[in-house]
Design an enzyme around this catalytic site. Structure first.
Site, PDB file in Angstrom:
ATOM      1  N   GLY A 114       0.818  -1.206   0.000  1.00  0.00           N
ATOM      2  CA  GLY A 114       0.000   0.000   0.000  1.00  0.00           C
ATOM      3  C   GLY A 114       0.855   1.260   0.000  1.00  0.00           C
ATOM      4  O   GLY A 114       1.846   1.354   0.715  1.00  0.00           O
ATOM      5  N   LEU A 186      17.687 -12.867  24.754  1.00  0.00           N
ATOM      6  CA  LEU A 186      17.460 -13.810  25.857  1.00  0.00           C
ATOM      7  C   LEU A 186      16.494 -14.922  25.467  1.00  0.00           C
ATOM      8  O   LEU A 186      16.696 -16.087  25.813  1.00  0.00           O
ATOM      9  CB  LEU A 186      16.931 -13.087  27.102  1.00  0.00           C
ATOM     10  CG  LEU A 186      17.853 -12.023  27.722  1.00  0.00           C
ATOM     11  CD1 LEU A 186      17.370 -11.669  29.115  1.00  0.00           C
ATOM     12  CD2 LEU A 186      19.302 -12.471  27.774  1.00  0.00           C
ATOM     13  N   GLU A 187      15.433 -14.555  24.725  1.00  0.00           N
ATOM     14  CA  GLU A 187      14.452 -15.593  24.366  1.00  0.00           C
ATOM     15  C   GLU A 187      15.035 -16.590  23.365  1.00  0.00           C
ATOM     16  O   GLU A 187      15.017 -17.796  23.593  1.00  0.00           O
ATOM     17  CB  GLU A 187      13.188 -14.946  23.774  1.00  0.00           C
ATOM     18  CG  GLU A 187      12.336 -14.237  24.822  1.00  0.00           C
ATOM     19  CD  GLU A 187      10.965 -13.779  24.326  1.00  0.00           C
ATOM     20  OE1 GLU A 187      10.188 -13.292  25.142  1.00  0.00           O
ATOM     21  OE2 GLU A 187      10.671 -13.911  23.110  1.00  0.00           O
ATOM     22  N   HIS A 446      -5.473 -21.605  46.416  1.00  0.00           N
ATOM     23  CA  HIS A 446      -4.346 -22.385  46.916  1.00  0.00           C
ATOM     24  C   HIS A 446      -4.430 -23.798  46.372  1.00  0.00           C
ATOM     25  O   HIS A 446      -5.523 -24.363  46.335  1.00  0.00           O
ATOM     26  CB  HIS A 446      -4.383 -22.431  48.451  1.00  0.00           C
ATOM     27  CG  HIS A 446      -3.317 -23.306  49.033  1.00  0.00           C
ATOM     28  ND1 HIS A 446      -2.001 -22.883  49.136  1.00  0.00           N
ATOM     29  CD2 HIS A 446      -3.358 -24.573  49.504  1.00  0.00           C
ATOM     30  CE1 HIS A 446      -1.288 -23.876  49.672  1.00  0.00           C
ATOM     31  NE2 HIS A 446      -2.082 -24.903  49.893  1.00  0.00           N
TER      32      HIS A 446
HETATM   33  P1  FAD Z   1       3.563  -5.728  12.544  1.00  0.00           P
HETATM   34  O1  FAD Z   1       3.159  -6.918  13.306  1.00  0.00           O
HETATM   35  O2  FAD Z   1       4.997  -5.583  12.198  1.00  0.00           O
HETATM   36  O3  FAD Z   1       2.684  -5.749  11.225  1.00  0.00           O
HETATM   37  C1  FAD Z   1       2.883  -4.833  10.200  1.00  0.00           C
HETATM   38  C2  FAD Z   1       2.322  -5.422   8.921  1.00  0.00           C
HETATM   39  O4  FAD Z   1       2.296  -4.404   7.931  1.00  0.00           O
HETATM   40  C3  FAD Z   1       3.181  -6.537   8.330  1.00  0.00           C
HETATM   41  O5  FAD Z   1       2.381  -7.644   8.048  1.00  0.00           O
HETATM   42  C4  FAD Z   1       3.749  -5.932   7.049  1.00  0.00           C
HETATM   43  O6  FAD Z   1       3.932  -6.896   6.023  1.00  0.00           O
HETATM   44  C5  FAD Z   1       2.668  -4.952   6.685  1.00  0.00           C
HETATM   45  N1  FAD Z   1       3.110  -3.844   5.834  1.00  0.00           N
HETATM   46  C6  FAD Z   1       4.176  -3.012   6.040  1.00  0.00           C
HETATM   47  N2  FAD Z   1       4.228  -2.065   5.076  1.00  0.00           N
HETATM   48  C7  FAD Z   1       3.184  -2.305   4.247  1.00  0.00           C
HETATM   49  C8  FAD Z   1       2.693  -1.660   3.091  1.00  0.00           C
HETATM   50  N3  FAD Z   1       3.260  -0.561   2.586  1.00  0.00           N
HETATM   51  N4  FAD Z   1       1.608  -2.187   2.483  1.00  0.00           N
HETATM   52  C9  FAD Z   1       0.996  -3.290   2.975  1.00  0.00           C
HETATM   53  N5  FAD Z   1       1.406  -3.920   4.084  1.00  0.00           N
HETATM   54  C10 FAD Z   1       2.467  -3.432   4.718  1.00  0.00           C
HETATM   55  N6  FAD Z   1       5.567  -8.645  21.209  1.00  0.00           N
HETATM   56  C11 FAD Z   1       4.860  -9.081  22.284  1.00  0.00           C
HETATM   57  O7  FAD Z   1       4.016  -8.346  22.804  1.00  0.00           O
HETATM   58  N7  FAD Z   1       5.064 -10.326  22.808  1.00  0.00           N
HETATM   59  C12 FAD Z   1       5.974 -11.171  22.290  1.00  0.00           C
HETATM   60  O8  FAD Z   1       6.137 -12.288  22.778  1.00  0.00           O
HETATM   61  C13 FAD Z   1       6.737 -10.740  21.176  1.00  0.00           C
HETATM   62  N8  FAD Z   1       7.662 -11.546  20.624  1.00  0.00           N
HETATM   63  C14 FAD Z   1       8.363 -11.120  19.544  1.00  0.00           C
HETATM   64  C15 FAD Z   1       9.343 -11.958  19.026  1.00  0.00           C
HETATM   65  C16 FAD Z   1      10.099 -11.563  17.939  1.00  0.00           C
HETATM   66  C17 FAD Z   1      11.140 -12.488  17.389  1.00  0.00           C
HETATM   67  C18 FAD Z   1       9.850 -10.300  17.346  1.00  0.00           C
HETATM   68  C19 FAD Z   1      10.633  -9.858  16.147  1.00  0.00           C
HETATM   69  C20 FAD Z   1       8.893  -9.446  17.865  1.00  0.00           C
HETATM   70  C21 FAD Z   1       8.149  -9.855  18.972  1.00  0.00           C
HETATM   71  N9  FAD Z   1       7.190  -9.021  19.557  1.00  0.00           N
HETATM   72  C22 FAD Z   1       6.491  -9.444  20.649  1.00  0.00           C
HETATM   73  C23 FAD Z   1       6.891  -7.687  19.020  1.00  0.00           C
HETATM   74  C24 FAD Z   1       5.616  -7.731  18.151  1.00  0.00           C
HETATM   75  O9  FAD Z   1       5.793  -8.662  17.118  1.00  0.00           O
HETATM   76  C25 FAD Z   1       5.330  -6.339  17.581  1.00  0.00           C
HETATM   77  O10 FAD Z   1       5.276  -5.400  18.615  1.00  0.00           O
HETATM   78  C26 FAD Z   1       3.995  -6.350  16.846  1.00  0.00           C
HETATM   79  O11 FAD Z   1       3.992  -7.292  15.804  1.00  0.00           O
HETATM   80  C27 FAD Z   1       3.692  -4.954  16.280  1.00  0.00           C
HETATM   81  O12 FAD Z   1       2.466  -4.987  15.630  1.00  0.00           O
HETATM   82  P2  FAD Z   1       2.134  -3.997  14.432  1.00  0.00           P
HETATM   83  O13 FAD Z   1       0.745  -4.338  14.012  1.00  0.00           O
HETATM   84  O14 FAD Z   1       2.444  -2.614  14.811  1.00  0.00           O
HETATM   85  O15 FAD Z   1       3.157  -4.371  13.262  1.00  0.00           O
HETATM   86  P1  NAI Z   2      15.891  -4.799  22.684  1.00  0.00           P
HETATM   87  O1  NAI Z   2      15.791  -3.343  22.578  1.00  0.00           O
HETATM   88  O2  NAI Z   2      15.052  -5.540  23.653  1.00  0.00           O
HETATM   89  O3  NAI Z   2      17.389  -5.223  23.015  1.00  0.00           O
HETATM   90  C1  NAI Z   2      18.464  -4.834  22.224  1.00  0.00           C
HETATM   91  C2  NAI Z   2      19.721  -4.967  23.060  1.00  0.00           C
HETATM   92  O4  NAI Z   2      20.829  -4.784  22.218  1.00  0.00           O
HETATM   93  C3  NAI Z   2      19.812  -3.911  24.161  1.00  0.00           C
HETATM   94  O5  NAI Z   2      20.159  -4.533  25.365  1.00  0.00           O
HETATM   95  C4  NAI Z   2      20.901  -2.971  23.646  1.00  0.00           C
HETATM   96  O6  NAI Z   2      21.611  -2.350  24.683  1.00  0.00           O
HETATM   97  C5  NAI Z   2      21.755  -3.948  22.869  1.00  0.00           C
HETATM   98  N1  NAI Z   2      22.585  -3.338  21.824  1.00  0.00           N
HETATM   99  C6  NAI Z   2      22.252  -2.335  20.975  1.00  0.00           C
HETATM  100  N2  NAI Z   2      23.280  -2.089  20.130  1.00  0.00           N
HETATM  101  C7  NAI Z   2      24.261  -2.960  20.442  1.00  0.00           C
HETATM  102  C8  NAI Z   2      25.554  -3.220  19.926  1.00  0.00           C
HETATM  103  N3  NAI Z   2      26.038  -2.515  18.902  1.00  0.00           N
HETATM  104  N4  NAI Z   2      26.299  -4.188  20.486  1.00  0.00           N
HETATM  105  C9  NAI Z   2      25.801  -4.917  21.534  1.00  0.00           C
HETATM  106  N5  NAI Z   2      24.577  -4.721  22.066  1.00  0.00           N
HETATM  107  C10 NAI Z   2      23.822  -3.758  21.514  1.00  0.00           C
HETATM  108  O7  NAI Z   2      15.654  -5.332  21.189  1.00  0.00           O
HETATM  109  P2  NAI Z   2      15.443  -6.781  20.628  1.00  0.00           P
HETATM  110  O8  NAI Z   2      15.805  -7.812  21.619  1.00  0.00           O
HETATM  111  O9  NAI Z   2      16.084  -6.791  19.296  1.00  0.00           O
HETATM  112  O10 NAI Z   2      13.876  -6.801  20.433  1.00  0.00           O
HETATM  113  C11 NAI Z   2      13.246  -5.863  19.561  1.00  0.00           C
HETATM  114  C12 NAI Z   2      11.877  -5.523  20.026  1.00  0.00           C
HETATM  115  O11 NAI Z   2      10.993  -6.602  19.851  1.00  0.00           O
HETATM  116  C13 NAI Z   2      11.856  -5.122  21.480  1.00  0.00           C
HETATM  117  O12 NAI Z   2      11.655  -3.737  21.549  1.00  0.00           O
HETATM  118  C14 NAI Z   2      10.705  -5.849  22.069  1.00  0.00           C
HETATM  119  O13 NAI Z   2       9.750  -4.930  22.519  1.00  0.00           O
HETATM  120  C15 NAI Z   2      10.111  -6.696  20.946  1.00  0.00           C
HETATM  121  N6  NAI Z   2      10.065  -8.080  21.414  1.00  0.00           N
HETATM  122  C16 NAI Z   2       9.244  -8.374  22.446  1.00  0.00           C
HETATM  123  C17 NAI Z   2       9.203  -9.633  22.969  1.00  0.00           C
HETATM  124  C18 NAI Z   2       8.332  -9.893  24.128  1.00  0.00           C
HETATM  125  O14 NAI Z   2       7.494  -9.078  24.450  1.00  0.00           O
HETATM  126  N7  NAI Z   2       8.469 -11.036  24.796  1.00  0.00           N
HETATM  127  C19 NAI Z   2      10.012 -10.714  22.425  1.00  0.00           C
HETATM  128  C20 NAI Z   2      10.870 -10.288  21.354  1.00  0.00           C
HETATM  129  C21 NAI Z   2      10.877  -9.014  20.876  1.00  0.00           C
END
Ligand code: FAD
Ligand code: NAI
Length: 467
Positions: A114, A186-187, A446
């Protein structure tokens, strides 16, 4: 076709927004560039990572804990393709669920990228098809985020991977080096450690999980180290030779670049954060303002500076969490329908799904100190919780921070098995402005781990029973 609302992106922000808007009687279209709905969260984020965390945890327990409970299974054998299939099936079930919900709510979907061609107009382009232009009264940008990269380090998703590649490795790396000891480090570090990798996390700062309560992080670091993970804090990666086999990774002190050394790794996971994703949207042409981190700027109604264009989720400021995006999606739909949509940013839980889990909501001790708020802390360790003892899950604690004057709960931090589920109780309490005494006087079942939450609330007033 003219719509009331076009949502660009079908992640948790976009799909919640679309469904809520449809519930409120709007004619809604969703534009998604990927083949499946659900965004980062369902396809390459929350869902697949939790599937691997769950399976690898059970594998780990089968190897170490079952025996202590009188269950003889011998040495569990890893079938990695089987585990990946289990994960993929979980993802497929979830993304199909979103497609079903779109249909059920009579939401039109368009597969393609989009671009906001002008106010009220979204052009959808997809390979091999003629582009089409949709029209709507309002447009919500829910395009999410992408992996943050490090200069000079190219992610090939095979040996130098982002979280996306780390979810699909075809063999267990002997040595996994993680750049960044944040949530993903960590995860996914935990997943591969449980499956057999030696995991080293290189962290720029002098602590893991920046932003979380310091005491909690210190405890978590000790627990993860006991499990076999190694942390190199205050350290940065300066270069990786991608042609070397194994990879030669140069690291140095983050403060001054001193103490340089080379370490070897079979796979490097770059997990240094995520950045907002706005490519191809045409924001510059439209004059939609972004901040210096590329996030779309919005007001308290999620409106950008251009009339009729709104934004939610990872693409705007705030924690990059699925439930934060979902709440914003619902709020903006309600605002567009003339209701009082609202997100309480003071009560957004945060969970790290390691074992034990780490969950928090509200303020950390450091934040309270910094704001000069007088507080009382009540802590209760899981070693003193009956259910944790019988489950052999005694690591961790509950910590409740309450205002010293009013006793209002300001922050709750839990390290423990199932902390992610337990934190919801704290979030509800805080949403209702509860005092620690309200939690302390609420009857908890409990034997459950949740009794530790009650005990921590009692401990705020120095009257925990089991301690
Ligand atoms: P997104 O989920 O990123 O969705 C955006 C969508 O927009 C995508 O499908 C993309 O293809 C689409 N899009 C982008 N540009 C366009 C365009 N121009 N036209 C059409 N479509 C487009 N958060 C948690 O709360 N709990 C977790 O356990 C957790 N685990 C995570 C683990 C990993 C490995 C990662 C990477 C992230 C994790 N997160 C977690 C973070 C979470 O995934 C994001 O915060 C969340 O997906 C954000 O939602 P969103 O709708 O803003 O964007
Ligand atoms: P993060 O922001 O959690 O951690 C990035 C880490 O990398 C920080 O500790 C930072 O200090 C370190 N860092 C940055 N630059 C660096 C460098 N050059 N060398 C070494 N360390 C460096 O980001 P992360 O883990 O990539 O996750 C991205 C996002 O996805 C987070 O903001 C989180 O909110 C979301 N997420 C959420 C999950 C959940 O809710 N369980 C699970 C996975 C992702």
């Amino acid at each position: 076709m003219a719509y009331d609302l076009i949502v660009i992106g079908s992640g948790p922000g976009g799909y919640f927004c679309a469904i809520r808007a449809a519930q409120l009687g709007m004619k809604v279209a969703v534009v998604e560039k990927d083949k499946t709905f659900g965004g980062t969260c369902l396809n390459i984020g929350c869902i697949p990572s939790k599937a691997l965390l769950h399976a690898s945890h059970l594998y780990d327990e089968a190897g170490h804990l079952f025996d202590r409970m009188g269950i003889k299974v011998g040495n569990p054998k890893l079938d990695l393709p089987g585990m990946m299939k289990f994960k993929d099936e979980g993802v497929a079930g979830n993304v199909k669920g979103v497609a079903f919900l779109f249909k059920k709510n009579k939401i039109d979907t368009f597969q393609g990228t989009g671009r906001i061609a002008a106010g009220g107009k979204v052009e959808v382009t997809s390979a091999g098809r003629k582009s089409e232009t949709l029209e709507a009264k309002a447009i919500v940008i829910a395009t999410g985020s992408d992996v943050a990269r490090l200069p000079g380090i190219e992610i090939d998703e095979k040996r130098i991977v982002s979280s996306t590649g780390a979810l699909v490795l075809s063999t267990v790396p002997k040595r996994l080096l993680v750049i960044g000891a944040g949530v993903i480090g960590l995860e996914l570090g935990s997943v591969w450690r449980r499956l057999g990798s030696d995991v080293v996390a290189v962290e720029f700062l002098d602590r893991i999980l920046p932003g979380m309560d310091n005491e909690v992080c210190r405890q978590v670091q000790r627990i993860l180290e006991k499990q076999g993970m190694t942390f190199r804090l205050s350290t940065k990666v300066t270069a990786i030779d991608p042609s070397s086999q194994p990879l030669k990774v140069k690291i140095a002190r983050s403060s001054d670049g001193g103490g340089a050394e080379t370490v070897e790794a079979d796979v490097v996971l770059v997990a240094v954060g995520r950045v907002p994703y706005t490519a191809a949207l045409g924001l510059e042409t439209l004059g939609v303002k972004q901040d210096n981190k590329g996030r779309v700027l919005v007001d308290q109604y999620f409106a950008t500076n251009v009339a009729g264009i709104y934004a939610i989720g990872d693409v705007i400021a705030g924690p990059m969490l699925a439930h934060k995006a979902e709440d914003e999606g619902v709020a903006v739909a309600e605002i567009l329908a003339g209701q009082a949509g609202h997100v309480n940013y003071d009560v957004i839980p945060n969970v790290v799904y390691t074992f034990p889990e780490i969950a928090s909501v509200g303020k950390s001790e450091e934040e309270l100190k910094q704001s000069g708020i007088d507080y009382r802390a009540g802590k209760f360790p899981f070693t003193a919780n009956g259910r944790a003892k019988i489950n052999l899950e005694t690591e961790g604690m509950v910590k409740i921070l309450a205002d010293a004057g009013s006793d209002r709960v300001l922050g709750v931090h839990i390290v423990g098995a199932d902390a992610g589920n337990m934190i919801a109780e704290a979030a509800v309490a805080m949403e209702f402005g509860a005092a620690a005494e309200d939690i302390a006087r609420t009857c908890h079942p409990h034997p459950t781990l949740s009794e530790a939450v009650r005990e921590a609330a009692l401990a705020v007033d120095k009257r925990a029973i089991n301690m």
